[in-house]
Write a protein that holds these residues in place. Structure first.
Motif, PDB file in Angstrom:
ATOM      1  N   ILE A 110      44.791  49.669  19.674  1.00  0.00           N
ATOM      2  CA  ILE A 110      44.062  49.999  18.444  1.00  0.00           C
ATOM      3  C   ILE A 110      44.813  51.006  17.568  1.00  0.00           C
ATOM      4  O   ILE A 110      44.918  50.804  16.342  1.00  0.00           O
ATOM      5  N   PRO A 111      45.380  52.098  18.110  1.00  0.00           N
ATOM      6  CA  PRO A 111      46.097  53.044  17.233  1.00  0.00           C
ATOM      7  C   PRO A 111      47.271  52.407  16.493  1.00  0.00           C
ATOM      8  O   PRO A 111      47.483  52.685  15.303  1.00  0.00           O
ATOM      9  N   ARG A 112      48.044  51.548  17.172  1.00  0.00           N
ATOM     10  CA  ARG A 112      49.181  50.899  16.511  1.00  0.00           C
ATOM     11  C   ARG A 112      48.700  49.930  15.438  1.00  0.00           C
ATOM     12  O   ARG A 112      49.286  49.828  14.356  1.00  0.00           O
ATOM     13  N   TRP A 113      47.636  49.208  15.756  1.00  0.00           N
ATOM     14  CA  TRP A 113      47.076  48.255  14.788  1.00  0.00           C
ATOM     15  C   TRP A 113      46.556  48.980  13.548  1.00  0.00           C
ATOM     16  O   TRP A 113      46.759  48.523  12.420  1.00  0.00           O
ATOM     17  N   MET A 114      45.915  50.131  13.751  1.00  0.00           N
ATOM     18  CA  MET A 114      45.370  50.876  12.620  1.00  0.00           C
ATOM     19  C   MET A 114      46.471  51.447  11.727  1.00  0.00           C
ATOM     20  O   MET A 114      46.282  51.632  10.530  1.00  0.00           O
ATOM     21  N   LYS A 115      47.633  51.730  12.308  1.00  0.00           N
ATOM     22  CA  LYS A 115      48.755  52.181  11.481  1.00  0.00           C
ATOM     23  C   LYS A 115      49.245  51.063  10.568  1.00  0.00           C
ATOM     24  O   LYS A 115      49.693  51.310   9.450  1.00  0.00           O
ATOM     25  N   ARG A 116      49.163  49.826  11.065  1.00  0.00           N
ATOM     26  CA  ARG A 116      49.577  48.684  10.250  1.00  0.00           C
ATOM     27  C   ARG A 116      48.540  48.336   9.192  1.00  0.00           C
ATOM     28  O   ARG A 116      48.877  47.875   8.104  1.00  0.00           O
ATOM     29  N   PHE A 117      47.261  48.556   9.531  1.00  0.00           N
ATOM     30  CA  PHE A 117      46.170  48.195   8.614  1.00  0.00           C
ATOM     31  C   PHE A 117      45.221  49.388   8.473  1.00  0.00           C
ATOM     32  O   PHE A 117      44.084  49.351   8.951  1.00  0.00           O
ATOM     33  N   PRO A 118      45.673  50.459   7.858  1.00  0.00           N
ATOM     34  CA  PRO A 118      44.834  51.661   7.747  1.00  0.00           C
ATOM     35  C   PRO A 118      43.587  51.402   6.905  1.00  0.00           C
ATOM     36  O   PRO A 118      43.612  50.654   5.932  1.00  0.00           O
ATOM     37  N   GLY A 119      42.508  52.026   7.333  1.00  0.00           N
ATOM     38  CA  GLY A 119      41.273  51.945   6.562  1.00  0.00           C
ATOM     39  C   GLY A 119      40.409  50.741   6.858  1.00  0.00           C
ATOM     40  O   GLY A 119      39.310  50.614   6.300  1.00  0.00           O
ATOM     41  N   VAL A 120      40.860  49.828   7.731  1.00  0.00           N
ATOM     42  CA  VAL A 120      40.041  48.658   8.061  1.00  0.00           C
ATOM     43  C   VAL A 120      38.900  49.094   8.980  1.00  0.00           C
ATOM     44  O   VAL A 120      39.149  49.641  10.057  1.00  0.00           O
ATOM     45  N   PRO A 121      37.643  48.879   8.583  1.00  0.00           N
ATOM     46  CA  PRO A 121      36.529  49.262   9.464  1.00  0.00           C
ATOM     47  C   PRO A 121      36.445  48.314  10.657  1.00  0.00           C
ATOM     48  O   PRO A 121      36.662  47.107  10.524  1.00  0.00           O
ATOM     49  N   TYR A 122      36.152  48.859  11.821  1.00  0.00           N
ATOM     50  CA  TYR A 122      36.044  48.017  13.012  1.00  0.00           C
ATOM     51  C   TYR A 122      34.995  48.592  13.953  1.00  0.00           C
ATOM     52  O   TYR A 122      34.643  49.764  13.891  1.00  0.00           O
ATOM     53  N   GLU A 123      34.490  47.727  14.827  1.00  0.00           N
ATOM     54  CA  GLU A 123      33.523  48.117  15.845  1.00  0.00           C
ATOM     55  C   GLU A 123      34.016  47.611  17.192  1.00  0.00           C
ATOM     56  O   GLU A 123      34.614  46.535  17.278  1.00  0.00           O
ATOM     57  N   LEU A 124      33.759  48.378  18.249  1.00  0.00           N
ATOM     58  CA  LEU A 124      34.179  47.999  19.596  1.00  0.00           C
ATOM     59  C   LEU A 124      32.962  47.926  20.510  1.00  0.00           C
ATOM     60  O   LEU A 124      32.067  48.768  20.430  1.00  0.00           O
ATOM     61  N   ALA A 125      32.946  46.920  21.382  1.00  0.00           N
ATOM     62  CA  ALA A 125      31.858  46.775  22.346  1.00  0.00           C
ATOM     63  C   ALA A 125      32.422  46.194  23.636  1.00  0.00           C
ATOM     64  O   ALA A 125      33.480  45.557  23.633  1.00  0.00           O
ATOM     65  N   THR A 126      31.729  46.418  24.741  1.00  0.00           N
ATOM     66  CA  THR A 126      32.143  45.864  26.031  1.00  0.00           C
ATOM     67  C   THR A 126      31.010  45.042  26.634  1.00  0.00           C
ATOM     68  O   THR A 126      29.847  45.451  26.601  1.00  0.00           O
ATOM     69  N   HIS A 127      31.366  43.884  27.165  1.00  0.00           N
ATOM     70  CA  HIS A 127      30.404  43.003  27.831  1.00  0.00           C
ATOM     71  C   HIS A 127      31.158  42.167  28.859  1.00  0.00           C
ATOM     72  O   HIS A 127      32.384  42.041  28.803  1.00  0.00           O
ATOM     73  N   HIS A 128      30.416  41.558  29.767  1.00  0.00           N
ATOM     74  CA  HIS A 128      31.006  40.558  30.643  1.00  0.00           C
ATOM     75  C   HIS A 128      31.150  39.246  29.872  1.00  0.00           C
ATOM     76  O   HIS A 128      30.528  39.053  28.818  1.00  0.00           O
ATOM     77  N   THR A 129      31.954  38.335  30.401  1.00  0.00           N
ATOM     78  CA  THR A 129      32.322  37.132  29.650  1.00  0.00           C
ATOM     79  C   THR A 129      31.127  36.312  29.151  1.00  0.00           C
ATOM     80  O   THR A 129      31.128  35.890  27.988  1.00  0.00           O
ATOM     81  N   PRO A 130      30.095  36.047  29.955  1.00  0.00           N
ATOM     82  CA  PRO A 130      28.965  35.264  29.416  1.00  0.00           C
ATOM     83  C   PRO A 130      28.331  35.917  28.188  1.00  0.00           C
ATOM     84  O   PRO A 130      27.955  35.228  27.231  1.00  0.00           O
ATOM     85  N   LYS A 131      28.234  37.242  28.200  1.00  0.00           N
ATOM     86  CA  LYS A 131      27.662  37.951  27.051  1.00  0.00           C
ATOM     87  C   LYS A 131      28.618  37.919  25.863  1.00  0.00           C
ATOM     88  O   LYS A 131      28.181  37.858  24.704  1.00  0.00           O
ATOM     89  N   LEU A 132      29.922  37.952  26.121  1.00  0.00           N
ATOM     90  CA  LEU A 132      30.899  37.840  25.033  1.00  0.00           C
ATOM     91  C   LEU A 132      30.718  36.517  24.294  1.00  0.00           C
ATOM     92  O   LEU A 132      30.750  36.463  23.060  1.00  0.00           O
ATOM     93  N   VAL A 133      30.533  35.451  25.061  1.00  0.00           N
ATOM     94  CA  VAL A 133      30.338  34.125  24.466  1.00  0.00           C
ATOM     95  C   VAL A 133      29.061  34.099  23.635  1.00  0.00           C
ATOM     96  O   VAL A 133      29.046  33.624  22.490  1.00  0.00           O
ATOM     97  N   GLU A 134      27.988  34.628  24.201  1.00  0.00           N
ATOM     98  CA  GLU A 134      26.705  34.644  23.491  1.00  0.00           C
ATOM     99  C   GLU A 134      26.807  35.420  22.180  1.00  0.00           C
ATOM    100  O   GLU A 134      26.324  34.966  21.135  1.00  0.00           O
ATOM    101  N   ASN A 135      27.448  36.581  22.219  1.00  0.00           N
ATOM    102  CA  ASN A 135      27.556  37.405  21.010  1.00  0.00           C
ATOM    103  C   ASN A 135      28.385  36.728  19.927  1.00  0.00           C
ATOM    104  O   ASN A 135      28.085  36.848  18.739  1.00  0.00           O
ATOM    105  N   LEU A 136      29.439  36.027  20.329  1.00  0.00           N
ATOM    106  CA  LEU A 136      30.231  35.294  19.340  1.00  0.00           C
ATOM    107  C   LEU A 136      29.399  34.204  18.679  1.00  0.00           C
ATOM    108  O   LEU A 136      29.417  34.043  17.454  1.00  0.00           O
ATOM    109  N   LEU A 137      28.665  33.455  19.481  1.00  0.00           N
ATOM    110  CA  LEU A 137      27.865  32.356  18.944  1.00  0.00           C
ATOM    111  C   LEU A 137      26.755  32.863  18.030  1.00  0.00           C
ATOM    112  O   LEU A 137      26.342  32.166  17.099  1.00  0.00           O
ATOM    113  N   LEU A 138      26.274  34.080  18.294  1.00  0.00           N
ATOM    114  CA  LEU A 138      25.223  34.667  17.466  1.00  0.00           C
ATOM    115  C   LEU A 138      25.793  35.500  16.318  1.00  0.00           C
ATOM    116  O   LEU A 138      25.060  36.219  15.645  1.00  0.00           O
ATOM    117  N   HIS A 139      27.108  35.408  16.105  1.00  0.00           N
ATOM    118  CA  HIS A 139      27.778  36.134  15.017  1.00  0.00           C
ATOM    119  C   HIS A 139      27.617  37.648  15.158  1.00  0.00           C
ATOM    120  O   HIS A 139      27.631  38.371  14.167  1.00  0.00           O
TER     121      HIS A 139
END
Length: 297
Positions: A110-139
């Motif tokens: 994330i720090p290296r990415w933010m240096k390339r694209f400063p100011g881009v808002p982002y959010e981070l979350a952690t889940h197990h794979t089934p929940k990752l799939v569900e969250n993607l499908l629910l946008h």
């Protein structure tokens, strides 16, 4: 029954009182009472009876409950989808990852990415794979990172890096000269092992290989995350077979050896096909792939 009636009905079932239901739904107690009375008037029978200050469902309500529960679940799902679409329009990049990847990979990238694209808002979350799939499908997220391909028809999968599972042990478990030698899976026979939950695809794969050894290891516990397995290994609880990102990531000192036969593990990036692409997302995937490739070699 109207949707509002179903909401009140389900909320009372969960909380056991009109007051609790009102609090759960963020409405006033009189409004909740009125909605319940209206529902019972329309149905022509009582839904609850008061016993020692608590509302208990009537026999009719118990028969009705499974059907209303399905409607209530779909209503909640629709609200989550609407909320996800609303957040997506805010242009914040929402990144979700399994717990081990969130700790071992994202803090480096994330720090290296933010240096390339400063100011881009982002959010981070952690889940197990089934929940990752569900969250993607629910946008509710825009990018999911996992070590297993769920092979979901509604998602796109992009492989970022490839590696192999490794064996980890407490400090000084093996002589130093053995650390560069692969450990045959049969050598785990009789050893105390912290195993991954078999509901996990990689945990199931490992169990299959272990079941074919002449002498299986002594499984002392099954855990849901490799991070927990790593922490327990560091405390001297036993050995574990984990992904290289977990093994070489931050945490207490442990020993690491390659495993024979090699069991493949891949870093996968999951997105929705309708998302399209962007320089910001492509830049993040590039950084993730480069960092993971270094750690998974």
């Amino acid at each position: 029954m109207r949707l509002r009636h179903i909401e009140i009905f389900q909320a009372i079932l969960q909380t056991g009182s009109v007051t609790g239901a009102a609090s759960l739904l963020n409405v006033s107690q009189p409004a909740a009472s009125k909605a319940l009375q209206h529902a019972e008037a329309q149905l022509g029978f009582a839904l609850f009876k008061r016993v020692r200050g608590q509302l208990l469902p009537t026999p009719e309500a118990r028969i009705l409950e499974p059907s209303t529960a399905r409607v209530f679940e779909e209503l909640q799902r629709a609200r989550r989808l609407a909320g996800g679409l609303r957040q997506h329009n805010a242009r914040s990049l929402r990144i979700a990852a399994t717990p081990s990847l969130a700790q071992s990979l994202l803090p480096k990238v994330i720090p290296r990415w933010m240096k390339r694209f400063p100011g881009v808002p982002y959010e981070l979350a952690t889940h197990h794979t089934p929940k990752l799939v569900e969250n993607l499908l629910l946008h509710e997220s825009d990018l999911a990172l996992t070590l297993q391909d769920p092979k979901h028809a509604g998602l796109s999968m992009r492989p970022l890096a490839k590696g192999h599972m490794v064996v980890i042990a407490p400090p000084e478990h093996w002589p130093t000269h053995e650390l560069n030698e692969a450990l045959d899976i049969q050598e785990l026979g009789g050893e105390p092992l912290l195993a991954l939950d078999t509901r996990d695809a990689l945990g199931s794969l490992l169990d299959h290989h272990l079941s074919e050894t002449p002498k299986p290891p002594q499984v002392i516990a099954r855990v849901q995350t490799w991070l927990l397995a790593r922490s327990l290994v560091a405390e001297g609880m036993g050995l574990a077979v984990v992904d290289p990102l977990t093994a070489y990531g931050p945490g207490p000192l442990i020993q690491v050896r390659a495993l024979r036969p090699m069991l493949p593990v891949n870093l996968c990036a999951l997105t929705r096909p309708d998302q399209g692409t962007s320089d910001v997302l492509d830049g993040l995937l590039e950084e993730l792939g480069n960092e993971a490739a270094n750690l998974m070699r």
